[in-house]
Design a protein around this motif. Sequence first.
Motif, PDB file in Angstrom:
ATOM      1  N   LEU A  63       0.808  -1.214   0.000  1.00  0.00           N
ATOM      2  CA  LEU A  63       0.000   0.000   0.000  1.00  0.00           C
ATOM      3  C   LEU A  63       0.843   1.267   0.000  1.00  0.00           C
ATOM      4  O   LEU A  63       1.815   1.386   0.748  1.00  0.00           O
ATOM      5  CB  LEU A  63      -0.900   0.020   1.237  1.00  0.00           C
ATOM      6  N   LEU A  75      -5.229   5.704   0.667  1.00  0.00           N
ATOM      7  CA  LEU A  75      -5.257   5.502   2.111  1.00  0.00           C
ATOM      8  C   LEU A  75      -6.147   6.515   2.823  1.00  0.00           C
ATOM      9  O   LEU A  75      -6.085   6.661   4.047  1.00  0.00           O
ATOM     10  CB  LEU A  75      -3.831   5.553   2.679  1.00  0.00           C
ATOM     11  N   LYS A  80     -11.360   3.174   3.255  1.00  0.00           N
ATOM     12  CA  LYS A  80     -11.298   2.417   4.509  1.00  0.00           C
ATOM     13  C   LYS A  80     -12.122   1.134   4.466  1.00  0.00           C
ATOM     14  O   LYS A  80     -11.627   0.066   4.857  1.00  0.00           O
ATOM     15  CB  LYS A  80     -11.736   3.317   5.667  1.00  0.00           C
ATOM     16  N   TRP A  83     -10.219  -1.691   2.511  1.00  0.00           N
ATOM     17  CA  TRP A  83      -9.098  -2.313   3.220  1.00  0.00           C
ATOM     18  C   TRP A  83      -9.583  -3.128   4.407  1.00  0.00           C
ATOM     19  O   TRP A  83      -9.035  -4.198   4.706  1.00  0.00           O
ATOM     20  CB  TRP A  83      -8.103  -1.247   3.666  1.00  0.00           C
ATOM     21  N   PHE A  93      -0.661  -7.626   4.119  1.00  0.00           N
ATOM     22  CA  PHE A  93      -0.419  -6.258   3.676  1.00  0.00           C
ATOM     23  C   PHE A  93       0.987  -5.819   4.051  1.00  0.00           C
ATOM     24  O   PHE A  93       1.493  -6.156   5.114  1.00  0.00           O
ATOM     25  CB  PHE A  93      -1.444  -5.312   4.312  1.00  0.00           C
ATOM     26  N   SER A  95       4.043  -2.357   3.236  1.00  0.00           N
ATOM     27  CA  SER A  95       4.204  -0.948   2.889  1.00  0.00           C
ATOM     28  C   SER A  95       4.802  -0.798   1.492  1.00  0.00           C
ATOM     29  O   SER A  95       5.688  -1.559   1.098  1.00  0.00           O
ATOM     30  CB  SER A  95       5.119  -0.254   3.903  1.00  0.00           C
ATOM     31  N   ASP A 141       2.101   1.749   7.736  1.00  0.00           N
ATOM     32  CA  ASP A 141       1.712   0.846   8.820  1.00  0.00           C
ATOM     33  C   ASP A 141       0.797   1.555   9.815  1.00  0.00           C
ATOM     34  O   ASP A 141      -0.250   1.041  10.225  1.00  0.00           O
ATOM     35  CB  ASP A 141       2.975   0.335   9.519  1.00  0.00           C
ATOM     36  N   PHE A 144      -2.586   2.145   8.197  1.00  0.00           N
ATOM     37  CA  PHE A 144      -3.340   0.903   8.048  1.00  0.00           C
ATOM     38  C   PHE A 144      -3.955   0.479   9.386  1.00  0.00           C
ATOM     39  O   PHE A 144      -5.097   0.010   9.429  1.00  0.00           O
ATOM     40  CB  PHE A 144      -2.428  -0.192   7.506  1.00  0.00           C
ATOM     41  N   THR A 148      -7.869  -0.334  10.045  1.00  0.00           N
ATOM     42  CA  THR A 148      -8.272  -1.734  10.196  1.00  0.00           C
ATOM     43  C   THR A 148      -8.070  -2.305  11.593  1.00  0.00           C
ATOM     44  O   THR A 148      -8.497  -3.434  11.853  1.00  0.00           O
ATOM     45  CB  THR A 148      -7.493  -2.629   9.215  1.00  0.00           C
ATOM     46  N   LEU A 152       0.436  -3.916   9.581  1.00  0.00           N
ATOM     47  CA  LEU A 152       0.966  -4.581   8.401  1.00  0.00           C
ATOM     48  C   LEU A 152       1.823  -5.766   8.821  1.00  0.00           C
ATOM     49  O   LEU A 152       2.300  -5.833   9.956  1.00  0.00           O
ATOM     50  CB  LEU A 152       1.865  -3.631   7.606  1.00  0.00           C
TER      51      LEU A 152
END
Length: 259
Positions: A63, A75, A80, A83, A93, A95, A141, A144, A148, A152
């Motif tokens: 990502l 992102l 959202k 993901w 996932f 980076s 990271d 993410f 979520t 990652l």
Amino acid sequence: MSHTVFIRITAVLLLGFFSFGISAQTPACNKTVYLTFDTGNMSVAHKVAEILKRQNVKATFFLANEKTFRGDFALEDSWKPFWQELAHEGHHFGSHTYDHDYFVKDGPKGAVYEKPQFGPKAGETILYNEAMMCKQIRRVDQRFQEMTNQPLQRIWRAPGGKTSPTLIRIGDLCGYQHIGWAPAGFSGDELNSDRYPNDVLLAKTSRDLADGDITMAHLGIWSRKDPWAPAVLEQLIVNLKGRGFCFGLLPKNPTNPSK
């Protein structure tokens, strides 16, 4: 032996024979390939996700906060739910650097020159020391996890696959393993679709991938007129299954392949 017992024994034997026949007809996978996707412009992101779900295979996504076909960024909160759903389904996932930073060349004293494609310094060539490079990797990271509630995997991929030993060492010091791809795993989704039509790319990848290979494609690419996905992806998965491949997750771990 009573008639009832005889019937029960016969039924068990027949069931066992039938079950053996089913398992004998199901090809067991004896090789593993690793599907990976970089963000790109996200134009086929949902189609890729649908295909992976339909085929019951998992992939690894790298990502970056790239501009998408909708005019937003990959992102941002608008992505959202996408993901979150992929994370819920068990994909992995890594980076791809927050601003999609292209490696230019090594700099002095263990630093590197990078050119971010997005962000406030897009298009500039900037000298990144270790701390600055780590920030670009880790920022994905952090974002993410905000989206979520999970981190990652500790992996990353340099945009364009452009690296040097110095850049790889910086990533290692940051705690992230660099993941490239196999020559046979290059999907060709960035190539001119007139010169490299999808049927040619499909045939080449279906034929050439070997056990342990990592593939690379994008969730949408600006430069290709005839998109690689979904035209190639589903048939590629079917072809690889036919060759006895499972589909693993990165970092490489033999305990988590999916058929």
